[in-house]
Enzyme design. Structure first.
Site, PDB file in Angstrom:
ATOM      1  CE  LYS A  94      25.138 -17.905 -10.583  1.00 61.17           C
ATOM      2  NZ  LYS A  94      23.424 -17.330 -11.372  1.00 61.17           N
TER       3      LYS A  94
ATOM      4  CE1 TYR B 227      17.190 -12.632  -9.896  1.00 63.27           C
ATOM      5  CE2 TYR B 227      19.560 -13.598 -10.876  1.00 63.27           C
ATOM      6  CZ  TYR B 227      18.261 -12.338 -10.311  1.00 63.27           C
ATOM      7  OH  TYR B 227      19.238 -11.463  -9.372  1.00 63.27           O
TER       8      TYR B 227
ATOM      9  CG  ASP C 276      20.215 -15.823 -17.949  1.00 60.61           C
ATOM     10  OD1 ASP C 276      21.272 -16.288 -17.894  1.00 60.61           O
ATOM     11  OD2 ASP C 276      19.563 -15.728 -17.511  1.00 60.61           O
TER      12      ASP C 276
HETATM   13  C1  LIG Z   1      22.981 -16.186 -11.332  1.00 57.74           C
HETATM   14  C2  LIG Z   1      21.993 -15.671 -12.734  1.00 57.74           C
HETATM   15  C3  LIG Z   1      21.954 -14.424 -13.412  1.00 57.74           C
HETATM   16  C4  LIG Z   1      22.712 -13.148 -12.321  1.00 57.74           C
HETATM   17  O1  LIG Z   1      24.163 -13.347 -12.932  1.00 57.74           O
HETATM   18  P1  LIG Z   1      24.704 -12.318 -11.299  1.00 57.74           P
HETATM   19  O2  LIG Z   1      26.510 -12.954 -11.748  1.00 57.74           O
HETATM   20  O3  LIG Z   1      24.399 -12.894 -10.013  1.00 57.74           O
HETATM   21  O4  LIG Z   1      24.249 -10.355 -11.704  1.00 57.74           O
HETATM   22  C5  LIG Z   1      20.955 -13.667 -14.602  1.00 57.74           C
HETATM   23  N1  LIG Z   1      20.532 -15.272 -14.927  1.00 57.74           N
HETATM   24  C6  LIG Z   1      21.096 -16.248 -14.763  1.00 57.74           C
HETATM   25  C7  LIG Z   1      20.521 -17.982 -15.303  1.00 57.74           C
HETATM   26  C8  LIG Z   1      21.715 -17.241 -13.324  1.00 57.74           C
HETATM   27  O5  LIG Z   1      21.305 -17.744 -13.093  1.00 57.74           O
END
Ligand SMILES: *Cc1c(COP(=O)(O)O)cnc(C)c1O
Length: 438
Positions: A272, A149, A244
């Site tokens: 995060k 994701y 990511d």
């Molecule tokens: C949470 C997440 C996102 C998106 O971040 P948001 O702050 O929710 O937009 C993108 N990549 C990864 C791996 C994530 O866990």
């Protein structure tokens, strides 16, 4: 356990908010329950508006690596807020934050990224990184992997289509085919397919984006070989490798997944943990790539609240605590192992064939047997059984993510006693689930 106030709040919420929630997973739909509404959190505990307390393994989906309402972070909020909430102009905190990220992102004793741009969410970070990679390579195609994701931008809401392996189909309404026709979708941990994709499309691929540990379909670690192959193929074909690290950043280690695996990407995305619970994201990369971003280059990207002082100071405080207390990672790892091994023991004692994946403080009990290394593996899970287990755990005061397809997040505020109690609840809940089903 009564949750009447939460149920009432949920009904009211639906009059004003689509589905009553501001992010779909919060609706608890996949487990078929009314969601809890939160009153407060402290350390490893979260409290709902009915007054129930839970040991929290959601931890805001990752940011709270030090647990809820850590005194130093809360102190930073008030201290910073007194000086102003937002300026839309430069502050020194932004520079300090960028420096901390660059200096942490070390592989083989060298920083893997040179320049960092702050944004407001992980979605913005990945979307902007992809734009910079496309600007830098002057190519359009992007390769992602099924099960990873990368936020909710159009180009990333894609899953693999049937038949032809590499061309994706949208996973959301409202995403034009024309937009996602540039997104290729590969199988996670499949080196052979990766080589085939590069053989066919290497010269057109602007970027490969990957979660070095998938945290969005449970927990799946990339094999070293997979990451190494990706690194080599990107170098060979002039494609930009993007890690990511929105979940893995500052979680797997202070040097993030790049340091943990010893593999340097060309760009990295964060979110995060770097905000400590405030809305934040960041993307960074090699100087040549980042110099395509405006005002230096022609790739436009901006943000009214980007580098917001509250987010900078709170996030930075969390990162400084992690940097200055490296033993935190050892404790997180050992709690993760203890939880994973305890789960494995419980599963085998009950004669169940379930798989537990763990990387550091990320743990997932999959309701399926065999090794789980990709999206297809995860899809074998017995979701109805997980849903029963979720409810039994919730009623025992353990808050898991309300879906099989998410990780358990352990924070430094969790105690050995929390882990032991959680395992006790797991054993009882699993026993009940398997007894019900005979
Ligand atoms: C949470 C997440 C996102 C998106 O971040 P948001 O702050 O929710 O937009 C993108 N990549 C990864 C791996 C994530 O866990």
């Amino acid at each position: 356990m009564k949750r009447e106030m939460s149920s009432r709040a949920y009904k009211a919420a639906q009059n004003y908010i689509p589905g009553g929630v501001n992010s779909p997973v919060r609706a608890f739909r996949s487990v078929g329950l009314d969601p809890i509404f939160v009153e407060s959190g402290r350390g490893s505990r979260i409290f709902d508006i009915d007054g129930n307390g839970y040991i929290d393994y959601v931890c805001s989906w990752g940011p709270l690596i030090l647990g809820h309402s850590h005194d130093d972070l809360v102190g930073k909020v008030t201290e910073t807020a007194r000086k102003g909430l937002s300026f839309g102009l430069s502050t020194q905190a932004e520079v300090e934050m960028a420096r901390i990220i660059v200096e942490s992102y070390i592989v083989d004793s060298k920083p893997a990224i040179d320049l960092v741009r702050m944004v407001n969410s992980g979605t913005e970070a990945t979307m902007s990184a992809l734009r910079a990679a496309r600007a830098y390579t002057r190519r359009d195609k992007i390769l992602k992997f099924e099960g990873c994701y990368h936020g909710h931008s159009d180009a990333m809401l894609v899953k693999s289509g049937s038949g032809a392996l590499t061309y994706g189909v949208p996973t959301s309404l409202g995403v034009p085919e024309d937009v996602i026709k540039h997104t290729l979708v590969g199988r996670y941990n499949d080196c052979e397919q990766l080589r085939e994709i590069f053989k066919a499309h290497g010269h057109e691929i602007a970027a490969v984006i990957v979660e070095p540990v998938v945290g969005n379909v449970g927990v799946i670690s990339a094999g070293h070989e997979f990451l190494r192959a990706m690194r080599e193929l990107c170098t060979e074909h002039g494609s930009v490798l993007i890690f990511d690290e929105v979940i893995t950043g500052f979680r797997l280690s202070y040097n993030s997944a790049a340091g943990y695996f010893g593999i340097a990407p060309d760009m990295a995305c964060f979110g995060k943990i770097i905000g400590g619970g405030l809305p934040v994201g960041a993307y960074g990369g090699k100087a040549d790539i980042m110099k395509t971003v405006s005002p230096l280059g022609g790739a436009y990207q901006a943000g009214t609240l980007s580098g917001n002082p509250l987010a900078m100071h709170v996030g930075m405080k969390q990162l400084q605590i992690l940097r200055d207390n490296p033993e935190i990672y050892g404790r997180l790892d050992s709690m993760g192992s203890r939880l994973a091994n305890g789960l494995r023991q419980a599963v085998s004692d009950l004669g169940l064939d379930y798989t537990v994946n763990q990387v550091g403080s990320l743990v997932c009990l999959f309701f399926a047997g065999g090794s789980i290394t990709d999206y297809d593996g995860v899809m074998r899970c017995d979701v109805p059984r997980f849903n029963k287990y979720f409810k039994l755990m919730l009623d025992r005061g353990i808050l898991l993510a309300p879906t099989q397809f998410e990780a358990m997040f352990i924070s430094a505020a969790h105690t050995d006693a929390d882990i032991e109690y959680t395992l006790e609840c797991c054993r009882e809940s699993l026993r009940e689930v398997s007894r019900d089903e005979g």
